[in-house]
Design a protein around this motif. Structure first.
Motif, short mmCIF file in Angstrom:
data_model
loop_
_atom_site.label_atom_id
_atom_site.label_comp_id
_atom_site.label_asym_id
_atom_site.label_seq_id
_atom_site.Cartn_x
_atom_site.Cartn_y
_atom_site.Cartn_z
N ARG A 162 -2.02 -0.90 -3.75
CA ARG A 162 -3.18 -0.08 -3.38
C ARG A 162 -2.70 1.34 -3.08
O ARG A 162 -1.78 1.52 -2.26
CB ARG A 162 -3.91 -0.66 -2.18
N LEU A 205 -0.60 0.49 -9.91
CA LEU A 205 -1.94 -0.08 -9.81
C LEU A 205 -2.03 -1.40 -10.58
O LEU A 205 -2.66 -2.37 -10.11
CB LEU A 205 -2.97 0.92 -10.34
N GLN A 225 0.84 -1.19 0.00
CA GLN A 225 0.00 0.00 0.00
C GLN A 225 0.88 1.25 0.00
O GLN A 225 1.96 1.26 0.58
CB GLN A 225 -0.92 0.01 1.23
N GLU A 242 -9.43 5.62 -1.87
CA GLU A 242 -8.57 4.72 -2.63
C GLU A 242 -8.69 4.99 -4.12
O GLU A 242 -9.80 5.11 -4.65
CB GLU A 242 -8.90 3.26 -2.33
N TRP A 258 -3.59 5.07 -1.70
CA TRP A 258 -4.52 5.86 -0.90
C TRP A 258 -4.18 7.34 -1.05
O TRP A 258 -3.04 7.73 -0.85
CB TRP A 258 -4.44 5.46 0.57
N THR A 265 -8.49 3.83 -7.92
CA THR A 265 -8.63 2.59 -8.67
C THR A 265 -8.00 2.74 -10.06
O THR A 265 -7.86 3.85 -10.58
CB THR A 265 -10.11 2.21 -8.85
#
Length: 475
Positions: free
Chosen positions: A382, A377, A353, A448, A384, A450
């Protein structure tokens, strides 16, 4: 004749520029030289090297010997399980590159609120009896830092030796610089500019090599370091005030043998700026609170070292991780080695992350950072985004449930090669547990990103991001 000169410049550049440089850095410089030869050549001659002058590097080597000879706390490291077996080679790597050992018997208190960390540092100043060492990238006398300056003045009045170091260019660019210098002079501290750019007063030093460290040491018994500068969290800049920007930082208060290691960096930088090698002023190392001890190692880095200490540390940790990697950085502009390390961690099935800000305060760096999001990605990282108008300025990494690294270093090529930085690697389940709570508090303030959302961004953003990436190696 003009054609011959132009061709000669390009040929010489192709021969000279790639020597001992990463391919991406060499390509960035060659691009600048080929597009605008006169300007590119001048910039390369001024800023092409990533090393400090020889006399400063000699002082660093001298201090390294001092560190090796004055280390305490190594016997307090307990390597029984759950001490990770893969950590010892990393400790040796850090020791080889930066001279600092892993020391046991430390404690750490975490501060995620700007005002609380300032208050905690100010409180320690009021307890000082022997010396105070202040070193920050930016030092500014303003409404938020007034109590800190008042505590420094009170310490001077009662006979405490107070020394202050501030980066010249960074502090000069901040509003109220002259007011700050007048205040330092008035209260009677001994202060010096770090890496001063004053060509008419002394040897010229490059404006792009900066001291980015943030640290405070009081009496050798307690130390603070992290991401926070000594300035209001808006940085007092009209543009920030207009946009409502506020910085969210992260500082750690340490006790135990690690304090001597943090102080050794101040001693190094003081020696570099003043030619005064400070004697060991700290009394015996205080014993930390029972039941909350941890192992810690200071990792210095920057152009005073021959190798990129912090980059090597981050990469080897990424490859050593077995379960989880969480990175927090306001400026994430990795070189190829780090991009491979972090994406490989994700491809290996680890929980990876990245916490970054939704908006940026430095447009070129911000757009260069965004150019890496698609690759991250697609690998399964992930991402944030800390919601505007807060700039998440904290800088830390956690590996599995065993290791954390906190300090001043961003995850970008400037911090790897051009800035003097401080990082502290800590081993212990308790400190990582506390870091997990910090990360969860960030998550509550984030959204988050995407892959679908990212691929759907406007074409103009894609072009701007990819163009900024071309300059990443020389920002």
């Amino acid at each position: 004749m003009a054609l011959i000169i132009d061709i000669s410049i390009r040929v010489i550049a192709v021969i000279v520029v790639p020597q001992n440089r990463k391919p991406q850095t060499a390509m960035a410089w060659l691009l600048a030289i080929f597009i605008l030869p006169p300007v590119g050549i001048v910039l390369f001659l001024l800023f092409g090297s990533t090393r400090l002058p020889r006399n400063r590097r000699d002082k660093q080597e001298e201090i390294n010997t001092y560190i090796l000879e004055t280390t305490e706390g190594m016997d307090d490291v307990v390597r029984d399980p759950p001490f990770p077996p893969w950590l010892d080679p990393i400790v040796e790597l850090n020791r080889t590159l930066g001279s600092m050992p892993l020391v046991g018997g430390n404690t750490a208190d975490l501060f995620t609120e700007y005002s609380k960390s300032l208050a905690a540092m100010t409180a320690e100043l009021r307890e000082a009896t022997r010396f105070i060492h202040v070193e920050f990238y930016i030092v500014s006398y303003d409404a938020s830092t007034t109590p800190f300056f008042e505590a420094l003045e009170a310490a001077v009045t009662r006979g405490v030796k107070v020394r202050v170091l501030l980066d010249h260019v960074a502090s000069f660019r901040s509003p109220g610089y002259r007011r700050t210098i007048r205040q330092l002079k008035r209260i009677g501290v001994e202060w010096h500019l770090m890496l001063p750019v004053q060509p008419f007063r002394g040897p010229y030093l490059r404006p792009d090599l900066r001291n980015h460290r943030k640290l405070l040491v009081v009496d050798g018994r307690v130390a603070f370091t992290g991401s926070q500068n000594l300035i209001d969290r808006t940085y007092n800049k009209p543009g920030n005030l207009r946009r409502g920007l506020k910085w969210k930082d992260f500082m750690v208060r340490y006790e135990g043998p690690i304090v001597a290691g943090i102080n050794a960096l101040f001693v190094t930088d003081w020696y570099s700026e003043t030619d005064e090698l400070l004697l060991r002023e700290a009394p015996g190392v205080p014993r930390p609170r029972a039941g909350q001890t941890m192992d810690a190692q200071v990792v210095p880095s920057g152009p005073g070292f021959d190798l990129e200490n912090n980059l090597r540390l981050f990469n080897v940790l990424l490859y050593s991780a077995q379960e989880k990697v969480i990175v927090t950085s306001p400026y994430f502009v990795p070189d190829d080695s780090m991009l491979y390390a972090i994406t490989n961690a994700a491809y290996r099935g680890l929980d990876v992350q990245l916490f970054v800000s939704e908006i940026g305060d430095q447009p070129l760096v911000f757009h260069a950072q965004r150019s890496y999001y698609e690759a991250l990605l697609r690998a399964g990282v992930r991402i944030w985004l800390f919601k505007a108008p807060i700039i998440l300025h904290a800088k830390h990494v956690t590996i599995d449930d065993q290791v954390a690294v906190i300090g001043s270093s961003n995850m970008d090529m400037r911090s790897f090669t051009l800035n003097l930085e401080i990082s502290v690697m800590m081993q212990g389940a308790e400190i990582v547990r506390q870091m997990r709570e910090v990360e969860e508090s960030y998550r509550e303030e984030c959204r988050e990103l995407t892959l679908e959302e990212w691929l759907d961004r406007p074409l103009r953003s894609k072009v701007l991001d990819d163009t900024a990436r071309l300059t990443a190696a020389v920002q």
